[in-house]
Design a protein around this motif. Structure first.
Motif, mmCIF file in Angstrom:
data_model
loop_
_atom_site.group_PDB
_atom_site.id
_atom_site.type_symbol
_atom_site.label_atom_id
_atom_site.label_comp_id
_atom_site.label_asym_id
_atom_site.label_seq_id
_atom_site.Cartn_x
_atom_site.Cartn_y
_atom_site.Cartn_z
ATOM 1 N N PRO A 531 -5.497 17.057 25.395
ATOM 2 C CA PRO A 531 -6.405 16.214 24.620
ATOM 3 C C PRO A 531 -5.905 16.129 23.179
ATOM 4 O O PRO A 531 -6.070 17.074 22.393
ATOM 5 C CB PRO A 531 -7.737 16.962 24.705
ATOM 6 C CG PRO A 531 -7.353 18.411 24.879
ATOM 7 C CD PRO A 531 -5.963 18.455 25.466
ATOM 8 N N GLY A 532 -5.316 14.977 22.848
ATOM 9 C CA GLY A 532 -4.519 14.829 21.635
ATOM 10 C C GLY A 532 -5.200 15.240 20.348
ATOM 11 O O GLY A 532 -4.556 15.795 19.464
ATOM 12 N N ALA A 533 -6.510 14.984 20.224
ATOM 13 C CA ALA A 533 -7.175 15.287 18.945
ATOM 14 C C ALA A 533 -7.424 16.777 18.776
ATOM 15 O O ALA A 533 -7.604 17.254 17.659
ATOM 16 C CB ALA A 533 -8.498 14.529 18.855
ATOM 17 N N VAL A 534 -7.435 17.515 19.897
ATOM 18 C CA VAL A 534 -7.859 18.928 19.808
ATOM 19 C C VAL A 534 -6.920 19.865 20.573
ATOM 20 O O VAL A 534 -7.329 20.937 21.003
ATOM 21 C CB VAL A 534 -9.322 19.085 20.330
ATOM 22 C CG1 VAL A 534 -10.312 18.528 19.333
ATOM 23 C CG2 VAL A 534 -9.528 18.446 21.689
ATOM 24 N N ARG A 535 -5.656 19.454 20.709
ATOM 25 C CA ARG A 535 -4.703 20.322 21.440
ATOM 26 C C ARG A 535 -4.595 21.689 20.783
ATOM 27 O O ARG A 535 -4.546 22.716 21.441
ATOM 28 C CB ARG A 535 -3.317 19.675 21.485
ATOM 29 C CG ARG A 535 -3.101 18.697 22.602
ATOM 30 C CD ARG A 535 -1.610 18.453 22.833
ATOM 31 N NE ARG A 535 -0.939 18.031 21.619
ATOM 32 C CZ ARG A 535 -0.706 16.770 21.260
ATOM 33 N NH1 ARG A 535 -1.108 15.784 22.050
ATOM 34 N NH2 ARG A 535 -0.084 16.474 20.146
ATOM 35 N N ASP A 536 -4.561 21.685 19.425
ATOM 36 C CA ASP A 536 -4.356 22.961 18.730
ATOM 37 C C ASP A 536 -5.545 23.899 18.906
ATOM 38 O O ASP A 536 -5.386 25.066 19.239
ATOM 39 C CB ASP A 536 -4.067 22.714 17.234
ATOM 40 C CG ASP A 536 -5.157 21.888 16.568
ATOM 41 O OD1 ASP A 536 -5.957 21.250 17.285
ATOM 42 O OD2 ASP A 536 -5.220 21.891 15.321
ATOM 43 N N MET A 582 0.014 25.902 27.750
ATOM 44 C CA MET A 582 -1.028 26.603 26.995
ATOM 45 C C MET A 582 -0.383 27.340 25.831
ATOM 46 O O MET A 582 0.750 27.823 25.947
ATOM 47 C CB MET A 582 -1.723 27.638 27.891
ATOM 48 C CG MET A 582 -2.642 27.005 28.920
ATOM 49 S SD MET A 582 -3.463 28.249 29.893
ATOM 50 C CE MET A 582 -2.110 28.988 30.739
ATOM 51 N N ALA A 583 -1.102 27.457 24.738
ATOM 52 C CA ALA A 583 -0.619 28.261 23.609
ATOM 53 C C ALA A 583 -0.581 29.726 24.050
ATOM 54 O O ALA A 583 -1.322 30.125 24.963
ATOM 55 C CB ALA A 583 -1.564 28.092 22.422
ATOM 56 N N ASP A 584 0.257 30.513 23.399
ATOM 57 C CA ASP A 584 0.375 31.926 23.786
ATOM 58 C C ASP A 584 -0.944 32.670 23.632
ATOM 59 O O ASP A 584 -1.213 33.647 24.322
ATOM 60 C CB ASP A 584 1.433 32.627 22.910
ATOM 61 C CG ASP A 584 2.817 32.085 23.216
ATOM 62 O OD1 ASP A 584 2.966 31.424 24.278
ATOM 63 O OD2 ASP A 584 3.730 32.273 22.380
ATOM 64 N N SER A 585 -1.746 32.188 22.688
ATOM 65 C CA SER A 585 -3.020 32.880 22.407
ATOM 66 C C SER A 585 -4.070 32.690 23.505
ATOM 67 O O SER A 585 -5.077 33.390 23.534
ATOM 68 C CB SER A 585 -3.583 32.345 21.083
ATOM 69 O OG SER A 585 -3.554 30.922 21.103
ATOM 70 N N VAL A 586 -3.836 31.742 24.411
ATOM 71 C CA VAL A 586 -4.885 31.371 25.377
ATOM 72 C C VAL A 586 -5.033 32.402 26.495
ATOM 73 O O VAL A 586 -4.052 32.899 27.042
ATOM 74 C CB VAL A 586 -4.571 29.981 25.976
ATOM 75 C CG1 VAL A 586 -5.458 29.659 27.175
ATOM 76 C CG2 VAL A 586 -4.729 28.908 24.911
ATOM 77 N N THR A 587 -6.287 32.702 26.852
ATOM 78 C CA THR A 587 -6.574 33.521 28.038
ATOM 79 C C THR A 587 -7.157 32.591 29.096
ATOM 80 O O THR A 587 -8.034 31.773 28.776
ATOM 81 C CB THR A 587 -7.661 34.574 27.712
ATOM 82 O OG1 THR A 587 -7.273 35.258 26.547
ATOM 83 C CG2 THR A 587 -7.878 35.543 28.849
ATOM 84 N N VAL A 588 -6.713 32.745 30.329
ATOM 85 C CA VAL A 588 -7.278 31.907 31.402
ATOM 86 C C VAL A 588 -8.522 32.606 31.951
ATOM 87 O O VAL A 588 -8.470 33.761 32.375
ATOM 88 C CB VAL A 588 -6.238 31.677 32.511
ATOM 89 C CG1 VAL A 588 -6.859 30.897 33.674
ATOM 90 C CG2 VAL A 588 -5.033 30.927 31.954
ATOM 91 N N CYS A 616 -12.463 28.982 21.127
ATOM 92 C CA CYS A 616 -12.670 27.673 21.738
ATOM 93 C C CYS A 616 -12.463 27.794 23.244
ATOM 94 O O CYS A 616 -11.386 28.180 23.704
ATOM 95 C CB CYS A 616 -11.695 26.658 21.140
ATOM 96 S SG CYS A 616 -11.944 25.020 21.812
ATOM 97 N N ILE A 617 -13.515 27.488 23.981
ATOM 98 C CA ILE A 617 -13.434 27.543 25.443
ATOM 99 C C ILE A 617 -13.181 26.126 25.935
ATOM 100 O O ILE A 617 -13.906 25.203 25.533
ATOM 101 C CB ILE A 617 -14.779 28.027 26.054
ATOM 102 C CG1 ILE A 617 -15.243 29.340 25.424
ATOM 103 C CG2 ILE A 617 -14.714 28.088 27.574
ATOM 104 C CD1 ILE A 617 -14.533 30.559 25.892
#
Ligand code: GAL
Length: 722
Positions: A531-536, A582-588, A616-617
């Motif tokens: 989602p381009g506006a909120v990828r980060d 996914m960014a490295d910080s992300v937990t699935v 951010c979930i």
């Protein structure tokens, strides 16, 4: 923006106007503040003997306000320029001298036959060029200069005639703007649409870019080449289509503003409103949050949706109206005592539902409860629509219930409810009309996308977890909450995305769903992966959409397997994003379990990204509210939001004020349930109060449609539990 009789849709195109001063209808002289209670009253359908009888029955029921003259233009101006206010004067005096206040309508909702015949240019056209002939109501073009002329004449005459009348406590402008004439494709509309586009874009080049007119050779070289989206032999340009919906909404608001300008000038001391049609059950073509800036107080009409989801739908709609009213008191202008007349099957209400519905609106901030209508019509298209006095008359269960309700509203008022406002929740769900309009277009990834239903789905999921969320329009103060849900906010500008980043960075929790942040407000897609506006801030990226459907051989649902084995599996349907990075910080938090050849096996379904001090979930799929409730419960609890699945069968709504804390408890189910509460019982319906334990907690036993209202002293407020 200043209200003006010349207000046009174009004036509203470029600006989100600042809110008018809040003003609430004040009680008649000598009367104390009460919860407004009453209905639309159509005395022109009856004679003076019935009027007297009506006043007797109104007083007996505790009615203290009626809305008059909603459809009275043909009686007030039977011939062009000939005015007849005599009958209305008589009715207003009869009511007022008996202590019943008047919310006077401007009568502009339906033009008289003489006007439509003398000026057929006011009749709207549909997209195929068919005329909306007289014979029903609202057969006028919102952009017609002719209509505007007669509309203003009528409003000026009414306002001047009643400027000193002591019984009129508010003006009711028009009626349900846009109910039958929202989309007009006439020449007037075309001209006004061109002006609207000019005001919004300034240059044709900007418009070409916004609409993407290099696609299919649709480039324009001047504003007067613009056409309203009449019938075409293929797919409409989505940019034009979206702007036409925006324009149509502005055109309706402009009509209201033109009337409001006259009223502000002639009767500056009388507040004005108009009745909205906010409902969770269906989408709307009117931007009511924008409309809310043009009234002194918000009013809404809400009709029950038969079936077991009715209560949740009502609660969600009322919470949204509370969001639009920015937590100031609003008026429930219309609902029904039982059946309506406009569905395929017009079910009657079940025992207790009428009063339960009224108190649910009250719980969410409606300090006035009105019905459509006072006395059931004997003839006309609504003769089968229920009313406070049904065909059966005074000796009827509906009228008896109406009297009981009048008594109960008085009890709530005596307990101080009017000094309280709806307590702010920990969590806000964002509602965005424009995203709904954009997603409803005919060329989206799936016709099952429905932004208007996703916020309600979240409201229900949170209710299942014992949390009563606030529903906050996109332009409302959503970033002042602990947590925010961004459900299908598809059109997202950079300013919003920045606000979201700031919110999470500062420690907020955001739930972002599939189909959010995909395009800018002109529906131009952000490039580089969705989602381009909120990828980060979400920390996820995907390259395609993956709608689910029932075509043989395609997946209609996907199993969602949470990482935590204590959380039940869920089932995704309609939409499931194929997250690829996914960014490295992300937990699935959960993954899909699917066949190897679907390409979805092991793909993350729900993720969590720490961002600044917050989190951010991302929820990449559509889940039923029950499934969603189970998935988000641990996350809510982790963030300190007081959630518990045991509480889910009862919806608790709290109003707070100087005289205490008012806790409303509503049975959400169609069976019997119980809940615990502290405080003094103010009133209840279909509910029994059990004994109290030493801590003062009591058990309440609810039947279907049961509810209770408890008051707690403010200092004890934190000890309340269920
Ligand atoms: C509303 C309208 C009322 C009446 C009512 C019936 O839409 O404002 O005039 O028609 O519906 O449910």
């Amino acid at each position: 923006m200043v209200l003006s009789t010349q207000s046009s849709a174009a004036d509203l195109a470029a600006v989100f106007p600042s809110r008018l001063r809040y003003r609430w209808p004040q009680p008649l002289k000598g009367q104390k503040n009460a919860i407004w209670y009453g209905a639309d009253y159509n005395p022109e359908q009856w004679g003076p003997d019935v009027w007297k009888e009506d006043v007797r029955l109104m007083k007996k029921a505790g009615v203290n306000i009626v809305t008059l003259a909603v459809f009275s233009w043909a009686r007030l101006e039977p011939y062009e320029g000939q005015w007849d206010f005599g009958w209305l004067d008589q009715v207003i005096n009869l009511l007022g001298s008996n202590g019943i206040a008047v919310d006077l309508a401007t009568s502009t909702a339906t033009v008289p036959q003489w006007l439509a015949l003398a000026h057929p240019d006011i009749l709207p056209l549909d997209r195929d060029g068919k005329t909306f002939w007289p014979g029903a109501r609202q057969h006028w073009r919102p952009t017609s200069p002719t209509y505007r002329h007669y509309e203003i004449e009528l409003v000026r005459h009414l306002a001047e005639h009643y400027r000193t009348n002591p019984y009129i406590v508010s003006w009711h402008i028009g009626n349900e703007f846009g109910c039958h004439n929202l989309y007009d494709y006439s020449e007037d509309a075309n001209r006004a649409f061109q002006q609207w586009c000019r005001a919004r874009y300034g240059t044709v080049e900007a418009l070409n870019r916004a609409w993407g007119t290099d696609f299919w050779s649709q480039r324009l070289t001047s504003f007067d080449q613009i056409l309203v989206p009449r019938w075409v032999n293929g797919y409409q340009n989505p940019g034009r289509q979206l702007d036409f919906v925006r324009f149509s909404s502005d055109a309706e608001i402009a009509c209201e503003r033109a009337e409001a300008a006259v009223l502000s000038e002639v009767t500056p001391n009388i507040p004005f409103t108009t009745n909205f049609m906010v409902s969770g059950g269906s989408g709307t073509g009117i931007d009511y949050d924008k409309f809310g800036t043009s009234v002194n107080f918000i009013s809404n009409d809400h009709y029950f949706m038969p079936g077991k989801d009715h209560f949740d739908e009502l609660a969600y709609s009322a919470a949204l109206v509370d969001g639009m009213a920015r937590k100031m008191p609003w008026l429930l202008m219309e609902h029904s005592t039982s059946a309506v007349n406009w569905r395929g099957i017009n079910y009657r209400m079940r025992p207790g539902e009428m009063e339960r519905d009224s108190f649910a609106h009250l719980a969410f901030g409606a300090d006035g409860i009105l019905y459509f209508q006072w006395r059931q019509s004997q003839a006309g298209a609504e003769k089968y629509h229920s009313a406070m006095v049904p065909h059966a008359g005074e000796n009827s269960h509906i009228y008896r219930d109406v009297c009981q309700q009048g008594h109960d509203l008085q009890t709530a008022a005596d307990a101080g409810i009017l000094s309280s406002r709806v307590k702010k929740s920990d969590i806000a769900i964002i509602f965005d009309n424009e995203s709904a309009w954009a997603l409803h277009q005919e060329t989206s990834p799936s016709q099952k996308l429905a932004q208007f239903s996703e916020p309600m789905n979240w409201f229900r999921a949170l209710a299942d977890d014992g949390v009563t969320a606030d529903v906050v329009p996109l332009h409302g103060p959503w970033n002042e909450y602990k947590a925010v849900v961004i459900p299908n906010v598809y059109l997202m500008d950079q300013a919003f995305a920045d606000q979201l980043r700031d919110f999470v960075r500062a420690g907020g929790m955001a739930f972002v769903t599939y189909m959010s942040g995909i395009a800018d407000r002109n529906d131009r897609i952000y490039l580089g992966g969705y989602p381009g506006a909120v990828r980060d801030v979400t920390g996820v990226r995907f390259e395609e959409f993956n709608p689910l459907g029932d075509t043989p051989g395609m997946d209609s649902s996907l199993e969602v397997v949470p990482a935590d084995p204590a959380i039940p599996h869920a089932s995704a349907y309609d939409f499931a994003d194929p997250i690829s990075d996914m960014a490295d910080s992300v937990t699935v938090l959960a993954r899909y379990s699917a066949s190897a050849d679907s390409g979805m096996n092991g793909v993350p379904a729900m993720t969590s990204n720490p961002y600044g001090k917050g989190q951010c979930i991302y929820v990449g799929c559509r889940l039923s509210h029950q499934d969603l409730a189970a998935q988000i419960l641990p996350v809510l609890t982790d963030r300190g939001i007081d959630a518990s699945a045991e509480r889910g069968s009862v919806l608790r709504v709290v109003r707070e004020g100087e005289k205490g804390r008012y806790v409303f408890l509503f049975n959400r189910t169609d069976g019997e349930v119980s809940a615990q509460a502290t405080g003094t019982l103010i009133l209840s319906s279909r509910c029994t109060l059990g004994s109290r334990d030493e801590s003062g907690t009591c058990t309440l036993q609810f039947q279907s449609a049961g509810f209770a209202l408890m008051r707690q002293e403010t200092q004890n407020s934190d000890s309340e539990s269920e």
